[in-house]
Design a protein around this motif. Sequence first.
Motif, short mmCIF file in Angstrom:
data_model
loop_
_atom_site.label_atom_id
_atom_site.label_comp_id
_atom_site.label_asym_id
_atom_site.label_seq_id
_atom_site.Cartn_x
_atom_site.Cartn_y
_atom_site.Cartn_z
N ILE A 1 6.75 20.75 -6.73
CA ILE A 1 8.12 21.26 -6.75
C ILE A 1 8.91 20.72 -5.57
CG2 ILE A 1 9.50 23.36 -6.49
CD1 ILE A 1 7.36 24.80 -8.17
N MET A 2 8.27 20.71 -4.41
CA MET A 2 8.94 20.18 -3.23
C MET A 2 9.19 18.67 -3.38
SD MET A 2 6.78 22.35 -0.37
CE MET A 2 7.74 21.82 1.04
N TRP A 3 8.21 17.96 -3.93
CA TRP A 3 8.35 16.52 -4.15
C TRP A 3 9.47 16.24 -5.15
CZ3 TRP A 3 7.98 13.59 -8.56
CH2 TRP A 3 7.83 12.22 -8.42
N ALA A 4 9.54 17.04 -6.20
CA ALA A 4 10.50 16.78 -7.28
C ALA A 4 11.94 16.95 -6.80
CB ALA A 4 10.23 17.73 -8.45
N ARG A 5 12.16 17.81 -5.83
CA ARG A 5 13.52 18.00 -5.34
C ARG A 5 14.13 16.69 -4.85
NH1 ARG A 5 11.68 23.28 -1.98
NH2 ARG A 5 11.93 24.85 -3.62
#
Length: 569
Positions: free
Chosen positions: A20-24
């Motif tokens: 989720i953090m990477w996708a941001r």
Amino acid sequence: MTDRIEVAATELRPLLEEFIMWARANAPGSDPELVGPAALWHRLAFSQDLGTWKRADLRNLLLDRMPKVVEDPDAAADGMLPAVEAYLTFLSQTGRLNKGSDSLADLQAELDDVEDEFVDLMEELLDDTEGVDDEEEAGDLGDFESFADELAELDTIRLRPDSELAEAARQAPLIAKARDLAVWVGSGRKVGEETLLSDDEVEEALTASGLPRPETDGPVAEAVPQLWNIWNLAVDLEFLEPGEAGTVAVQDDTAEWPFDDDEDVLDAWMLGLHSVDYGDPELEDDDLTMALAGLTRGLLVRLLLAGGSRERDELARDLSEAAADLDELGADAWEAAGDPLAPAIDWLTGYGMVETEGDVVRLTPLGTEGVVHLIDDADIEVDARPAIESMSAHELLALSAELPEDEADAEFAAWMRLREPGRAAEELLEAAAEDDSDALIRVQAASIVGTLGEAAVPAWQAALKQSSLRPYAATHLSQLEVEGAPEPTQDDTHWLILDMWTISAGLGRSEFVSSLQDIGPDMVNSLLEVIWKIPHAHVEELLDLISQVHPDKQVAKAARRALFKARSL
């Protein structure tokens, strides 16, 4: 025992949080929330290794498994494939896509190939749900929603350990019959369009699966509903799989049932759990059959609410009254069925979920596990936890993360009473060392072990060898004034800060920003100058997040500089 899905979800949680953090930053157009169900069912049905993805598994996941479990077909049609592609790209770019996987390019090609068919399947689900009448849904005897309040008020349900449940599942007669039927089917058996098997084949199938031949003047295939239920169970268990050109084939490992590995046994048993619906009475009149739909689930939930057992006559009265109340044909259907509970109890007994003694019907430990899982599937809250005596340290830590503080403290206290303090400290710190990326488990373990005083010294000394636990070990050994213990370093302090930031980020954007503002921009800037050097699993994601969400532009700029340095290491 922790529910199989809960175990898989716990294993996935740190990876999904990192995604989720990477996708941001890397896939802002994707919806990371749609990845969770796909990743979960990939873990449950196709690969125990979170980093192993094959084209064939990806196709089966999207076209066979997801239509059965997706909650929002509309959202899935629009966003699931882009989200899965982003997730696979994340695995590849972060080195988590194992060598045994197909290449990212091949997996992306498979996503392109299945796109139209996947969208069509989602649209069919939408069509099926259009115009559904809530009153008609309420007519199902297996609707758990009407019991939601009673289920929420139940005392804590303690689930049995994996080894015990797996051994019970190995003894389930229905699974053995499904195995024998699938082995008889063999490889590439042609099936008919109107009737799967010819009458001669039905005779052979009955013999292979140990079912009696019915007395009938008509076609045998039309008089063997139990055989077709076993056939469907074999499909649910993935013992049988449809092939090309109207064929069906046994899967390679089917003959090995009962499997040696407890996890494999319980995974298979859980795949067939929804077969409880096959226990509902089948009458010649379809309308009467529908009036008793859900009876088997209704029986299960009533047993659970009664503490696990009830008199058969009481169950019959309760369910007959419910059938009459929910459907105008309910009373007629009950009378026409003769003994509607018989097929339900027979099926549940065969699947290892209930047992009878005289006029008493009771849930087995496997049955309790199953009905709790079905209730959870229906998104209804019920307090079910592993038995204290069989709970591992990791299960304890994972469970406590989801509980209010007072309940978590009670679980820890009960667990600790079964162990010497030194042994408890060792088990907790070993659990914390299992996954360097799980800061929450690590902080919880360190907090509990920190209350054990001198008894925990040997465990802390052993933890000095673990890079993720060394900061905690050095801190506590120093506090205990242990001779020869290393003093905590600045790097240790920075590691502890990164752990706390990781936990804060997992609570949501507003909580993370608030935690940064609490220490002020000057302190954050000072930390950003050095913290990028720490080999923490989440340092890059955290720096990236700070650069995106911190309201102070100077801090955000400093975070981007630190992120660049961290990526350059």
